[in-house]
Design a protein around this motif. Sequence first.
Motif, PDB file in Angstrom:
ATOM      1  N   LEU A  45       0.840  -1.197   0.000  1.00 63.50           N
ATOM      2  CA  LEU A  45       0.000   0.000   0.000  1.00 63.50           C
ATOM      3  C   LEU A  45       0.875   1.245   0.000  1.00 63.50           C
ATOM      4  O   LEU A  45       1.720   1.424   0.882  1.00 63.50           O
ATOM      5  N   THR A  46       0.659   2.117  -0.985  1.00 69.52           N
ATOM      6  CA  THR A  46       1.370   3.387  -1.086  1.00 69.52           C
ATOM      7  C   THR A  46       0.357   4.475  -1.399  1.00 69.52           C
ATOM      8  O   THR A  46      -0.453   4.325  -2.310  1.00 69.52           O
ATOM      9  N   ILE A  47       0.398   5.546  -0.626  1.00 71.34           N
ATOM     10  CA  ILE A  47      -0.502   6.688  -0.859  1.00 71.34           C
ATOM     11  C   ILE A  47       0.310   7.969  -0.822  1.00 71.34           C
ATOM     12  O   ILE A  47       1.430   7.985  -0.325  1.00 71.34           O
ATOM     13  N   ASP A  48      -0.255   9.052  -1.374  1.00 70.14           N
ATOM     14  CA  ASP A  48       0.420  10.322  -1.172  1.00 70.14           C
ATOM     15  C   ASP A  48      -0.249  11.025   0.010  1.00 70.14           C
ATOM     16  O   ASP A  48      -1.332  10.653   0.446  1.00 70.14           O
ATOM     17  N   CYS A  49       0.423  12.022   0.535  1.00 67.71           N
ATOM     18  CA  CYS A  49      -0.006  12.621   1.798  1.00 67.71           C
ATOM     19  C   CYS A  49      -1.352  13.337   1.710  1.00 67.71           C
ATOM     20  O   CYS A  49      -1.968  13.606   2.731  1.00 67.71           O
ATOM     21  N   PHE A  50      -1.841  13.629   0.496  1.00 70.51           N
ATOM     22  CA  PHE A  50      -3.170  14.217   0.356  1.00 70.51           C
ATOM     23  C   PHE A  50      -4.245  13.292   0.927  1.00 70.51           C
ATOM     24  O   PHE A  50      -5.291  13.737   1.357  1.00 70.51           O
ATOM     25  N   ASP A  51      -3.967  11.968   0.900  1.00 71.45           N
ATOM     26  CA  ASP A  51      -4.951  10.975   1.317  1.00 71.45           C
ATOM     27  C   ASP A  51      -4.869  10.588   2.792  1.00 71.45           C
ATOM     28  O   ASP A  51      -5.644   9.745   3.246  1.00 71.45           O
ATOM     29  N   VAL A  52      -3.953  11.167   3.539  1.00 75.56           N
ATOM     30  CA  VAL A  52      -3.799  10.847   4.958  1.00 75.56           C
ATOM     31  C   VAL A  52      -5.007  11.392   5.729  1.00 75.56           C
ATOM     32  O   VAL A  52      -5.395  12.545   5.561  1.00 75.56           O
TER      33      VAL A  52
END
Length: 70
Positions: A45-52
């Motif tokens: 799982l990898t997300i960018d910080c916009f999705d935190v």
Amino acid sequence: MTMECAFCAGGLDHCHGTLVVHVDGGFTECSEDGCVDLDFSRHALTIDCFDVDGGCSCAEMAARLLLRAS
């Protein structure tokens, strides 16, 4: 029925945490305590910080810069 991680069962090097990529230069961190290898290939799982959840200060700054530019 017991569920087991396929990567664990296969003895593969991996992390169960989520890799968070920050927009302010590509800084990465992992949600799993003690994770020290932040390679993308170890994280399913990898997300960018916009999705935190709760937001991220660097994401807020990037959004403001985008609004100014438009």
